[in-house]
Design an enzyme around this catalytic site. Structure first.
Site, PDB file in Angstrom:
ATOM      1  N   LYS A  19       0.890  -1.273  -0.254  1.00 47.78           N
ATOM      2  CA  LYS A  19       0.003  -0.003  -0.034  1.00 47.78           C
ATOM      3  C   LYS A  19       1.044   1.242  -0.001  1.00 47.78           C
ATOM      4  O   LYS A  19       0.499   2.165  -0.852  1.00 47.78           O
ATOM      5  CB  LYS A  19      -0.944  -0.019   1.127  1.00 47.78           C
ATOM      6  N   ARG A  24       3.012   5.953  -3.143  1.00 48.69           N
ATOM      7  CA  ARG A  24       4.205   6.766  -3.780  1.00 48.69           C
ATOM      8  C   ARG A  24       4.431   6.631  -5.212  1.00 48.69           C
ATOM      9  O   ARG A  24       4.659   7.650  -5.740  1.00 48.69           O
ATOM     10  CB  ARG A  24       5.119   6.186  -2.876  1.00 48.69           C
ATOM     11  N   ARG A 119      -8.135  12.407  13.052  1.00 51.51           N
ATOM     12  CA  ARG A 119      -6.553  11.925  13.105  1.00 51.51           C
ATOM     13  C   ARG A 119      -5.795  13.280  13.014  1.00 51.51           C
ATOM     14  O   ARG A 119      -6.223  14.245  12.558  1.00 51.51           O
ATOM     15  CB  ARG A 119      -6.084  11.077  12.021  1.00 51.51           C
ATOM     16  N   ASP A 311       1.971  -1.352  11.811  1.00 48.10           N
ATOM     17  CA  ASP A 311       0.692  -1.813  11.247  1.00 48.10           C
ATOM     18  C   ASP A 311       0.276  -3.329  11.570  1.00 48.10           C
ATOM     19  O   ASP A 311      -0.734  -3.648  11.337  1.00 48.10           O
ATOM     20  CB  ASP A 311       0.665  -1.677   9.596  1.00 48.10           C
ATOM     21  N   ARG A 384      -7.368  -3.266   9.215  1.00 52.10           N
ATOM     22  CA  ARG A 384      -6.525  -4.340  10.044  1.00 52.10           C
ATOM     23  C   ARG A 384      -6.990  -5.070  11.155  1.00 52.10           C
ATOM     24  O   ARG A 384      -6.645  -5.991  11.751  1.00 52.10           O
ATOM     25  CB  ARG A 384      -5.191  -3.469  10.351  1.00 52.10           C
TER      26      ARG A 384
HETATM   27  C1  S3P Z   1       2.533   4.633   6.217  1.00 51.35           C
HETATM   28  C2  S3P Z   1       2.967   4.936   7.547  1.00 51.35           C
HETATM   29  C3  S3P Z   1       2.571   4.573   8.709  1.00 51.35           C
HETATM   30  C4  S3P Z   1       1.499   3.411   8.511  1.00 51.35           C
HETATM   31  C5  S3P Z   1       0.596   3.697   7.471  1.00 51.35           C
HETATM   32  C6  S3P Z   1       1.410   3.804   6.077  1.00 51.35           C
HETATM   33  C7  S3P Z   1       2.956   5.230   4.938  1.00 51.35           C
HETATM   34  O1  S3P Z   1       1.955   5.563   9.356  1.00 51.35           O
HETATM   35  O2  S3P Z   1       0.999   3.142   9.564  1.00 51.35           O
HETATM   36  O3  S3P Z   1      -0.085   2.514   7.317  1.00 51.35           O
HETATM   37  O4  S3P Z   1       2.615   4.838   3.983  1.00 51.35           O
HETATM   38  O5  S3P Z   1       4.182   6.158   5.148  1.00 51.35           O
HETATM   39  P1  S3P Z   1       2.794   6.764  10.496  1.00 51.35           P
HETATM   40  O6  S3P Z   1       3.840   7.094   9.281  1.00 51.35           O
HETATM   41  O7  S3P Z   1       1.479   7.712  10.901  1.00 51.35           O
HETATM   42  O8  S3P Z   1       3.499   5.888  11.457  1.00 51.35           O
END
Ligand code: S3P
Length: 426
Positions: A19, A24, A119, A311, A384
């Protein structure tokens, strides 16, 4: 969704695309020059939110049967969206997109669903404002966020949290800054942004827990092959270990050092997981995992490993229900600000089965080995949580039901079908 207890799990499973890397690839492809072709893109709702937003910003993105083609606009080619940008349930879309939009010569507003609106966004607003971005939000911390044009300056930012979303937001804004940006974090978070930006031609330096981006380079479109997501493999890693008489081969799993914490923790518990056919795919390490039923023992995890499995902690908590002794998860306060409050969600739901779980401010204490019965679960609309509970339910003494389980579409649309295909029932 009803989950029946299973007798064993056997078979081979190709793991869906990562994901984080899928998001990205669309974002960097959009601000690159030339075409970016993406293979094994994750067609989950979060990544589709990213596609929708960049289309709104004028980018031509073609979804084909084999690949996705992004016709890059270059760093300065995005055009204003006619409407508010809707990031859905995706924190990655919201926070990374905010970094890109901070550098644009037009105003944008972005928001998302009920979870996104709760959030914390001040974690990106503070550093972006330090770069002189003009960004405002509700109560100075929540979506909707509005960004208006400004001239960005470089910063050296010591982030109070280990978060790839915060780090990436600053680095992406840094592409538009007048001098370098440096981000340091308490423990290293996933580094897909750094790896992929470098592959697109950006000058990035990593030193210890700090990363520096030097502006001035354009991005060049390229081919991206997305590895399988260890966060999705996680459910089958745990299921294969805890269900007796099981053997699973999980194909093409990303094992980037900043993402492989779950693998290391499960092996430390006594889990029989072997990585074979290790190779590199577009700068990311991948392997095929062979997972076999195992006798597990409780461990304590905390510190630097936590961001590398953040995660996967709900799935890890499920593994620890089947471990001998006590498992302690600490330094994981970040779980409280994910798609749901994952510490409270896992505690409340697993307790319904008869599990012995105690919530802590920064983690969980789990006593393994207690018999579990089926339960009526709530997913909290958190993908999740839904999938972790489904794995626990495989080993209950009676069937379970998970309410609002369709949220798995966020990261793993065909999760329940894959689980069913591998299962042998009594
Ligand atoms: C992610 C970073 C993580 C992760 C999220 C995906 C990312 O979050 O929990 O599912 O793609 O950069 P945080 O950067 O807030 O820890």
């Amino acid at each position: 969704m009803i989950i029946q207890p299973v007798a064993s799990l056997n078979g081979t499973l190709p793991i869906p695309g990562d994901k984080s890397i899928s998001h990205r690839s669309i974002m960097f492809g959009s601000i690159a020059e030339g075409e970016t072709r993406i293979y094994n893109f994750l067609m989950g709702d979060d990544c589709l939110s990213t596609i929708r937003c960049f289309r709104q910003l004028g980018v031509d993105i073609e979804i084909g049967p084999e690949s996705i083609v992004v016709k890059g606009k270059g760093l300065y080619g995005l055009t204003p969206a006619n409407e508010i940008l809707d990031c859905g349930n995706s924190g990655t879309t919201t926070r990374l997109l905010a970094g890109i939009l901070a550098g644009q010569p037009f105003t944008s507003t972005l928001t998302g669903d009920a979870s996104i609106q709760k959030r914390p966004m001040n974690r990106i607003m503070i550093p972006l404002q330090e770069m002189h971005a003009k960004i405002s939000g509700q109560e100075e911390r929540f979506c909707p966020l509005t960004l208006t044009p400004s001239t960005l300056t470089g910063i050296h930012y010591n982030s109070p949290v280990s978060s790839a979303q915060v780090k990436s937001s600053i680095l992406l804004a840094g592409l538009y800054a007048d001098s370098p940006v440096t981000v340091c974090e308490p423990s290293i978070s996933r580094d897909h942004t750094e790896r992929m930006l470098q592959a697109f031609g950006v000058h990035i330096e990593q030193e210890g827990k700090c990363v520096t981006l030097h502006p001035g380079n354009k991005l060049s479109g390229r081919e991206v092959i997305v590895p399988g997501d260890i966060s999705s493999a996680a459910f089958f890693m745990v299921a294969g270990l805890i269900v007796p008489n099981s053997k699973l081969t999980l194909k093409n799993v990303g094992i980037n050092p900043t993402r492989r914490g779950l693998l290391d923790a499960l092996i430390q518990m006594g889990g029989r997981i072997t990585c074979v056919n290790e190779r590199e795919l577009c700068g990311e390490a991948v392997c095929d995992m062979i997972v076999e039923s195992s006798t597990l023992k409780g461990i304590t995890i905390g510190g630097d490993i936590i961001p590398t499995m953040i995660d996967e902690i709900p799935a890890f908590a499920v593994a620890s229900l089947f471990a001998e002794g006590t498992t302690i998860i600490q330094d994981a306060k970040e779980l409280r600000v994910k798609e749901s409050n994952r510490i409270d969600a896992m505690t409340d739901e697993l307790t319904k089965m008869g599990a012995h779980v105690t919530a802590k401010e920064d983690g969980l204490i789990i006593e393994g080995g207690h018999p579990l019965q089926g339960a009526s679960f709530e997913s909290y609309h958190d993908h999740r949580i839904a999938m972790s509970l489904a794995v626990a339910a495989l080993m209950a003494s009676s069937p379970s039901e998970i309410a609002n389980s369709e949220c798995v579409r966020i990261s793993y649309p065909h999760f329940f079908e894959d689980l069913k295909d591998l299962a042998m029932y009594e």
